[in-house]
Design a protein around this motif. Structure first.
Motif, PDB file in Angstrom:
ATOM      1  N   ILE A 187       4.094 -20.695   5.610  1.00 14.25           N
ATOM      2  CA  ILE A 187       2.760 -20.953   5.056  1.00 14.25           C
ATOM      3  C   ILE A 187       2.513 -20.048   3.849  1.00 14.25           C
ATOM      4  N   ALA A 188       2.851 -18.773   3.981  1.00 11.22           N
ATOM      5  CA  ALA A 188       2.659 -17.829   2.881  1.00 11.22           C
ATOM      6  C   ALA A 188       3.453 -18.250   1.654  1.00 11.22           C
ATOM      7  N   ASP A 189       4.664 -18.744   1.874  1.00 10.52           N
ATOM      8  CA  ASP A 189       5.530 -19.155   0.761  1.00 10.52           C
ATOM      9  C   ASP A 189       4.983 -20.372   0.017  1.00 10.52           C
ATOM     10  N   LYS A 190       4.050 -21.085   0.628  1.00 14.75           N
ATOM     11  CA  LYS A 190       3.458 -22.266  -0.016  1.00 14.75           C
ATOM     12  C   LYS A 190       2.242 -21.933  -0.858  1.00 14.75           C
ATOM     13  N   GLY A 191       1.914 -20.646  -0.940  1.00 14.50           N
ATOM     14  CA  GLY A 191       0.855 -20.227  -1.850  1.00 14.50           C
ATOM     15  C   GLY A 191      -0.520 -20.089  -1.244  1.00 14.50           C
ATOM     16  N   TYR A 192      -0.624 -20.156   0.094  1.00 15.59           N
ATOM     17  CA  TYR A 192      -1.915 -19.956   0.736  1.00 15.59           C
ATOM     18  C   TYR A 192      -2.381 -18.513   0.547  1.00 15.59           C
ATOM     19  N   THR A 193      -3.690 -18.332   0.419  1.00 21.54           N
ATOM     20  CA  THR A 193      -4.275 -16.992   0.388  1.00 21.54           C
ATOM     21  C   THR A 193      -4.501 -16.552   1.827  1.00 21.54           C
ATOM     22  N   MET A 194      -3.959 -15.381   2.192  1.00 27.93           N
ATOM     23  CA  MET A 194      -3.974 -14.968   3.584  1.00 27.93           C
ATOM     24  C   MET A 194      -4.286 -13.484   3.722  1.00 27.93           C
ATOM     25  N   LEU A 195      -5.047 -13.151   4.768  1.00 24.33           N
ATOM     26  CA  LEU A 195      -5.215 -11.771   5.202  1.00 24.33           C
ATOM     27  C   LEU A 195      -4.698 -11.699   6.628  1.00 24.33           C
ATOM     28  N   LEU A 196      -3.730 -10.829   6.856  1.00 23.23           N
ATOM     29  CA  LEU A 196      -3.015 -10.775   8.129  1.00 23.23           C
ATOM     30  C   LEU A 196      -3.087  -9.395   8.746  1.00 23.23           C
ATOM     31  N   VAL A 197      -3.732  -9.295   9.907  1.00 20.34           N
ATOM     32  CA  VAL A 197      -3.723  -8.068  10.694  1.00 20.34           C
ATOM     33  C   VAL A 197      -2.561  -8.151  11.676  1.00 20.34           C
ATOM     34  N   SER A 198      -1.691  -7.155  11.662  1.00 19.10           N
ATOM     35  CA  SER A 198      -0.523  -7.206  12.551  1.00 19.10           C
ATOM     36  C   SER A 198       0.066  -5.816  12.732  1.00 19.10           C
ATOM     37  N   HIS A 199       0.716  -5.630  13.899  1.00 17.92           N
ATOM     38  CA  HIS A 199       1.503  -4.423  14.153  1.00 17.92           C
ATOM     39  C   HIS A 199       2.984  -4.666  13.895  1.00 17.92           C
ATOM     40  N   GLU A 200       3.335  -5.871  13.443  1.00 14.32           N
ATOM     41  CA  GLU A 200       4.728  -6.204  13.117  1.00 14.32           C
ATOM     42  C   GLU A 200       5.030  -5.691  11.710  1.00 14.32           C
ATOM     43  N   MET A 201       5.410  -4.408  11.619  1.00 15.47           N
ATOM     44  CA  MET A 201       5.532  -3.754  10.325  1.00 15.47           C
ATOM     45  C   MET A 201       6.612  -4.360   9.432  1.00 15.47           C
ATOM     46  N   ASN A 202       7.753  -4.688  10.012  1.00 11.27           N
ATOM     47  CA  ASN A 202       8.819  -5.276   9.205  1.00 11.27           C
ATOM     48  C   ASN A 202       8.387  -6.614   8.623  1.00 11.27           C
ATOM     49  N   PHE A 203       7.623  -7.375   9.412  1.00 10.14           N
ATOM     50  CA  PHE A 203       7.140  -8.662   8.933  1.00 10.14           C
ATOM     51  C   PHE A 203       6.118  -8.464   7.821  1.00 10.14           C
ATOM     52  N   ILE A 204       5.225  -7.494   7.985  1.00 12.94           N
ATOM     53  CA  ILE A 204       4.245  -7.204   6.941  1.00 12.94           C
ATOM     54  C   ILE A 204       4.957  -6.864   5.634  1.00 12.94           C
ATOM     55  N   ARG A 205       6.012  -6.095   5.715  1.00 13.50           N
ATOM     56  CA  ARG A 205       6.788  -5.751   4.516  1.00 13.50           C
ATOM     57  C   ARG A 205       7.302  -7.000   3.807  1.00 13.50           C
ATOM     58  N   LYS A 206       7.814  -7.947   4.602  1.00 14.70           N
ATOM     59  CA  LYS A 206       8.473  -9.125   4.034  1.00 14.70           C
ATOM     60  C   LYS A 206       7.493 -10.160   3.495  1.00 14.70           C
ATOM     61  N   VAL A 207       6.387 -10.357   4.210  1.00 13.20           N
ATOM     62  CA  VAL A 207       5.518 -11.496   3.899  1.00 13.20           C
ATOM     63  C   VAL A 207       4.409 -11.151   2.903  1.00 13.20           C
ATOM     64  N   SER A 208       4.053  -9.872   2.795  1.00 16.32           N
ATOM     65  CA  SER A 208       2.875  -9.481   2.000  1.00 16.32           C
ATOM     66  C   SER A 208       3.252  -9.142   0.566  1.00 16.32           C
ATOM     67  N   ASN A 209       2.318  -9.402  -0.335  1.00 20.87           N
ATOM     68  CA  ASN A 209       2.469  -8.869  -1.689  1.00 20.87           C
ATOM     69  C   ASN A 209       1.596  -7.623  -1.867  1.00 20.87           C
ATOM     70  N   ARG A 210       0.765  -7.357  -0.834  1.00 23.91           N
ATOM     71  CA  ARG A 210      -0.138  -6.207  -0.876  1.00 23.91           C
ATOM     72  C   ARG A 210      -0.424  -5.759   0.544  1.00 23.91           C
ATOM     73  N   VAL A 211      -0.525  -4.454   0.753  1.00 22.39           N
ATOM     74  CA  VAL A 211      -0.762  -3.897   2.087  1.00 22.39           C
ATOM     75  C   VAL A 211      -1.948  -2.944   2.031  1.00 22.39           C
ATOM     76  N   LEU A 212      -2.844  -3.085   3.025  1.00 15.45           N
ATOM     77  CA  LEU A 212      -3.957  -2.160   3.190  1.00 15.45           C
ATOM     78  C   LEU A 212      -3.734  -1.359   4.463  1.00 15.45           C
ATOM     79  N   PHE A 213      -4.009  -0.077   4.400  1.00 13.14           N
ATOM     80  CA  PHE A 213      -3.994   0.766   5.600  1.00 13.14           C
ATOM     81  C   PHE A 213      -5.430   1.197   5.865  1.00 13.14           C
ATOM     82  N   LEU A 214      -5.950   0.814   7.040  1.00 18.18           N
ATOM     83  CA  LEU A 214      -7.320   1.161   7.424  1.00 18.18           C
ATOM     84  C   LEU A 214      -7.323   2.309   8.417  1.00 18.18           C
ATOM     85  N   ASP A 215      -8.271   3.198   8.229  1.00 17.46           N
ATOM     86  CA  ASP A 215      -8.459   4.282   9.191  1.00 17.46           C
ATOM     87  C   ASP A 215      -9.924   4.698   9.150  1.00 17.46           C
ATOM     88  N   GLY A 216     -10.552   4.743  10.317  1.00 16.63           N
ATOM     89  CA  GLY A 216     -11.937   5.177  10.398  1.00 16.63           C
ATOM     90  C   GLY A 216     -12.902   4.324   9.614  1.00 16.63           C
TER      91      GLY A 216
END
Length: 260
Positions: A187-216
Motif C-alpha cells: 500500500i505504501a509503495d502505491k503512494g498512499y499517505t500513511m501514519l503508522l504506529v508500530s513497535h516493528e522497528m525494522n519494518f518502520i525503517r523499510k517502509v517510512s520516508n520519515r520517522v517520529l519519536f514521541l516521548d511524554g
C-alpha cells in the motif's frame, strides 16, 4: 496536505499530547515510534477525531478545525473522518457480517453506493490485500492476519486521503505478522499517505520516508529513518534504542553528553 498545530490532549489531568506540531505531505509514510504510553495512538485517534483534543488545530486541505469544537463544526468533523481511514489494533470487524459485507458496509451506509457497486469495489479491495477467496467467511473463521487484511481492505475501499494505522500487528501471532506487513508495504509503495504506529522497528525503517519519536507527549525526534535510527540526537531516543539493542551507530553511546 495535513497540518497539526498546537494539538493538546489530556486524560484526567494527565497531559498525553502537549502542543504537537506536525506537517504531513501527500505521499508521506510516517513511522511513529516511542515507549508505551507516550501519546502515539492518541495522536492518531485525535487526527481521526475518535478523541477530541482540548486545544489546537487540524487542517486537511480545505478542512480546518480549531479546538475546542463548536456545534457548527459538525459537518467539518464528518468530512475529516470521511477523508481519514483508521486501521485498529484489534480489527474491529462486525462479527455478524462476512468479510465482504464488512468491506461493503461503509460504502453503503456512508457513501450511499448501490449494493452492486459496493460489492464490486469491496471484492477489488479484498483481492488487493489477498483475501478475496475468504470473502464469504465470518471473522471467527478467519485467522488474525486475515482479519487484519480485511480491516485494511475496509479502509482502502473508502479511498481516504490519509491512512492511520495503530499498531496493526500487535494482536497477531508472530508467524502472521509478516503477511500483514507485506500488505502495508504494498500500500505504501502505491503512494498512499500513511501514519503508522508500530513497535516493528525494522519494518518502520523499510517502509517510512520519515520517522517520529514521541516521548511524554512531545515529538522529540523527527527525521529520515537513517537520521533517527543511525544518528539520534535526543538522549531519550538513544536510551530507548539502547534498551531495544537497535542503536545502529554505537559511537553515539560515548557522546551522550553532547545530546539534548
Amino acid at each position: 496536505m495535513l497540518k497539526i498545530e498546537g494539538l493538546s490532549k489530556e486524560y484526567e489531568g494527565n497531559v498525553v499530547l502537549d502542543k504537537i506540531d506536525l506537517e504531513v505531505k501527500k505521499g508521506d509514510v510516517i513511522g511513529i515510534i516511542g515507549p508505551s504510553g507516550t501519546g502515539k495512538s492518541t495522536l492518531l485517534r485525535t487526527i481521526n477525531l475518535l478523541e477530541k483534543p482540548e486545544e489546537g488545530k487540524i487542517l486537511l486541505d480545505d478542512i480546518s478545525l480549531e479546538f475546542p469544537l463548536k456545534s457548527a463544526d459538525r459537518k467539518k468533523v464528518f468530512e475529516l473522518r470521511s477523508r481519514t481511514g483508521m486501521v485498529f489494533q484489534r480489527f474491529n470487524l462486525l462479527k455478524h457480517k462476512t468479510a465482504l459485507q464488512n468491506v461493503m458496509e461503509g460504502l453503503i451506509t456512508v457513501q450511499r453506493k448501490s449494493k452492486e457497486e459496493a460489492e464490486k469495489l469491496a471484492l477489488e479491495a479484498l483481492a488487493q490485500v489477498g483475501v478475496a477467496k475468504w470473502r464469504n467467511h465470518y471473522p471467527k473463521h478467519l485467522s488474525g492476519g486475515q482479519q487484519q487484511r480485511v480491516a485494511i481492505a475496509r479502509t482502502l475501499v473508502m479511498r481516504p486521503d490519509v491512512i492511520l494505522l495503530d499498531e496493526p500487528t500487535s494482536s497477531l501471532d508472530p508467524e502472521l505478522i509478516s503477511e500483514v506487513l507485506k500488505v502495508i508495504k504494498e500500500i505504501a509503495d502505491k503512494g498512499y499517505t500513511m501514519l503508522l504506529v508500530s513497535h516493528e522497528m525494522n519494518f518502520i525503517r523499510k517502509v517510512s520516508n520519515r520517522v517520529l519519536f514521541l516521548d511524554g507527549g512531545h515529538i522529540v525526534e523527527d527525521g529520515s529513518p537513517q537520521e533517527v535510527f543511525n544518528y539520534p540526537k535526543h538522549k531519550r531516543t538513544i536510551q530507548f534504542f539502547q534498551k531495544m539493542d537497535i542503536l545502529a551507530n554505537h559511537e553515539i553511546e560515548t557522546k551522550q553528553r553532547q545530546v539534548i
